[in-house]
Design a protein around this motif. Structure first.
Motif, short mmCIF file in Angstrom:
data_model
loop_
_atom_site.label_atom_id
_atom_site.label_comp_id
_atom_site.label_asym_id
_atom_site.label_seq_id
_atom_site.Cartn_x
_atom_site.Cartn_y
_atom_site.Cartn_z
N LYS A 83 45.19 15.93 26.30
CA LYS A 83 43.75 16.05 26.16
C LYS A 83 43.26 15.20 25.00
O LYS A 83 43.91 15.11 23.97
CB LYS A 83 43.35 17.50 25.89
N ILE A 84 42.11 14.56 25.22
CA ILE A 84 41.42 13.88 24.13
C ILE A 84 39.98 14.35 24.09
O ILE A 84 39.42 14.75 25.12
CB ILE A 84 41.47 12.34 24.27
N THR A 85 39.41 14.32 22.92
CA THR A 85 37.99 14.56 22.76
C THR A 85 37.42 13.37 22.00
O THR A 85 37.97 12.97 20.97
CB THR A 85 37.71 15.86 21.98
N ILE A 86 36.36 12.81 22.55
CA ILE A 86 35.75 11.61 21.97
C ILE A 86 34.34 11.96 21.52
O ILE A 86 33.54 12.46 22.31
CB ILE A 86 35.70 10.47 23.00
N TYR A 87 34.07 11.71 20.25
CA TYR A 87 32.75 11.95 19.66
C TYR A 87 32.13 10.59 19.35
O TYR A 87 32.75 9.77 18.66
CB TYR A 87 32.87 12.74 18.36
N ILE A 88 30.92 10.34 19.85
CA ILE A 88 30.22 9.09 19.54
C ILE A 88 28.83 9.45 18.99
O ILE A 88 28.26 10.47 19.34
CB ILE A 88 30.11 8.15 20.75
N VAL A 89 28.31 8.57 18.14
CA VAL A 89 27.01 8.84 17.52
C VAL A 89 25.85 8.22 18.29
O VAL A 89 24.69 8.44 17.93
CB VAL A 89 26.97 8.38 16.04
N ASP A 90 26.15 7.49 19.35
CA ASP A 90 25.10 6.87 20.15
C ASP A 90 25.62 6.77 21.59
O ASP A 90 26.70 6.19 21.81
CB ASP A 90 24.79 5.47 19.60
N PRO A 91 24.88 7.30 22.57
CA PRO A 91 25.37 7.25 23.95
C PRO A 91 25.56 5.82 24.47
O PRO A 91 26.33 5.61 25.40
CB PRO A 91 24.30 7.99 24.75
N ARG A 92 24.92 4.85 23.85
CA ARG A 92 25.10 3.46 24.28
C ARG A 92 26.50 2.93 23.95
O ARG A 92 26.91 1.90 24.48
CB ARG A 92 24.04 2.56 23.64
N TYR A 93 27.25 3.63 23.10
CA TYR A 93 28.61 3.22 22.74
C TYR A 93 29.64 3.66 23.78
O TYR A 93 30.78 3.23 23.74
CB TYR A 93 29.02 3.81 21.39
N ARG A 94 29.24 4.54 24.69
CA ARG A 94 30.21 5.17 25.60
C ARG A 94 31.07 4.14 26.35
O ARG A 94 32.29 4.26 26.38
CB ARG A 94 29.50 6.09 26.59
N GLU A 95 30.44 3.18 26.97
CA GLU A 95 31.20 2.23 27.79
C GLU A 95 32.22 1.45 26.95
O GLU A 95 33.39 1.32 27.33
CB GLU A 95 30.25 1.26 28.49
N ALA A 96 31.81 0.95 25.81
CA ALA A 96 32.73 0.18 24.95
C ALA A 96 33.88 1.05 24.46
O ALA A 96 35.04 0.62 24.47
CB ALA A 96 31.96 -0.40 23.76
N VAL A 97 33.57 2.26 24.05
CA VAL A 97 34.60 3.18 23.55
C VAL A 97 35.59 3.54 24.65
O VAL A 97 36.81 3.47 24.46
CB VAL A 97 33.96 4.45 22.95
N TYR A 98 35.09 3.90 25.81
CA TYR A 98 35.98 4.32 26.90
C TYR A 98 36.82 3.16 27.42
O TYR A 98 37.93 3.39 27.90
CB TYR A 98 35.19 4.99 28.01
N ARG A 99 36.33 1.93 27.33
CA ARG A 99 37.16 0.78 27.72
C ARG A 99 38.37 0.66 26.80
O ARG A 99 39.48 0.43 27.25
CB ARG A 99 36.34 -0.50 27.66
N VAL A 100 38.14 0.82 25.50
CA VAL A 100 39.26 0.73 24.54
C VAL A 100 40.23 1.88 24.76
O VAL A 100 41.44 1.68 24.85
CB VAL A 100 38.75 0.71 23.09
N VAL A 101 39.71 3.10 24.86
CA VAL A 101 40.57 4.27 25.06
C VAL A 101 41.37 4.11 26.35
O VAL A 101 42.57 4.39 26.40
CB VAL A 101 39.75 5.57 25.07
N GLY A 102 40.71 3.65 27.40
CA GLY A 102 41.38 3.46 28.68
C GLY A 102 42.53 2.47 28.61
O GLY A 102 43.55 2.64 29.27
N LYS A 103 42.36 1.44 27.79
CA LYS A 103 43.44 0.46 27.60
C LYS A 103 44.66 1.12 26.97
O LYS A 103 45.79 0.89 27.38
CB LYS A 103 42.92 -0.68 26.72
N TRP A 104 44.44 1.97 25.96
CA TRP A 104 45.54 2.64 25.26
C TRP A 104 46.20 3.72 26.11
O TRP A 104 47.38 4.00 25.95
CB TRP A 104 45.04 3.25 23.95
N LEU A 105 45.42 4.36 27.00
CA LEU A 105 45.95 5.49 27.78
C LEU A 105 46.10 5.16 29.26
O LEU A 105 46.14 6.07 30.09
CB LEU A 105 45.03 6.71 27.60
#
Length: 137
Positions: A83-105
């Motif tokens: 399980k991971i939990t991802i906290y972002i301070v701006d919903p516009r960051y979601r796509e960029a963040v999830y692309r990086v996380v997806g690469k690692w996982l």
């Protein structure tokens, strides 16, 4: 202590401006099999320096590198993240963040929760990720 605690620290050293005095750690191995990794941000764990200020992709890369390093130190790996939990301070960051996380996982298929928050512990932090994993038998 009942559990193994990895990379202990005290909040008075990490957040001197907040006048806190709490004993914490980066990772807990509970009952020898469950690994709980504290929320990781764009911060070098060895120096406590913030990295990639203003760059959510760079901060996410650092957070995931920290998670990998902490899991390795605990005897686990990214392959064993449940399980991971991802906290972002701006919903516009979601796509960029999830692309990086997806690469690692890639190929791991953990359960994931994403949360948009108004702020993290320091204003320069844009993303925080915590993880739960197991130690393979």
């Amino acid at each position: 202590m009942a559990h193994t605690r990895i990379r202990k620290f005290n909040t008075k050293d990490t957040y001197p401006e907040q006048k806190l005095d709490n004993d914490l750690c980066q990772t807990v191995v509970a009952k020898g099999t469950m690994v709980f990794v504290r929320g990781q941000i764009g911060q070098d764990l060895d120096t406590s320096a913030s990295v990639a200020i203003g760059d959510v992709t760079g901060q996410t890369e650092q957070a995931m590198a920290n998670i990998k390093m902490l899991l390795d130190e605990a005897g686990s790996s990214l392959d064993h993240v449940c399980k991971i939990t991802i906290y972002i301070v701006d919903p516009r960051y979601r796509e960029a963040v999830y692309r990086v996380v997806g690469k690692w996982l890639k190929g791991v298929f953990p359960v994931s929760t994403g949360i948009v928050v108004s702020a993290l512990a320091r204003p320069e932090w844009l993303v925080e990720i915590d993880a739960i994993a197991v130690i393979p038998e």
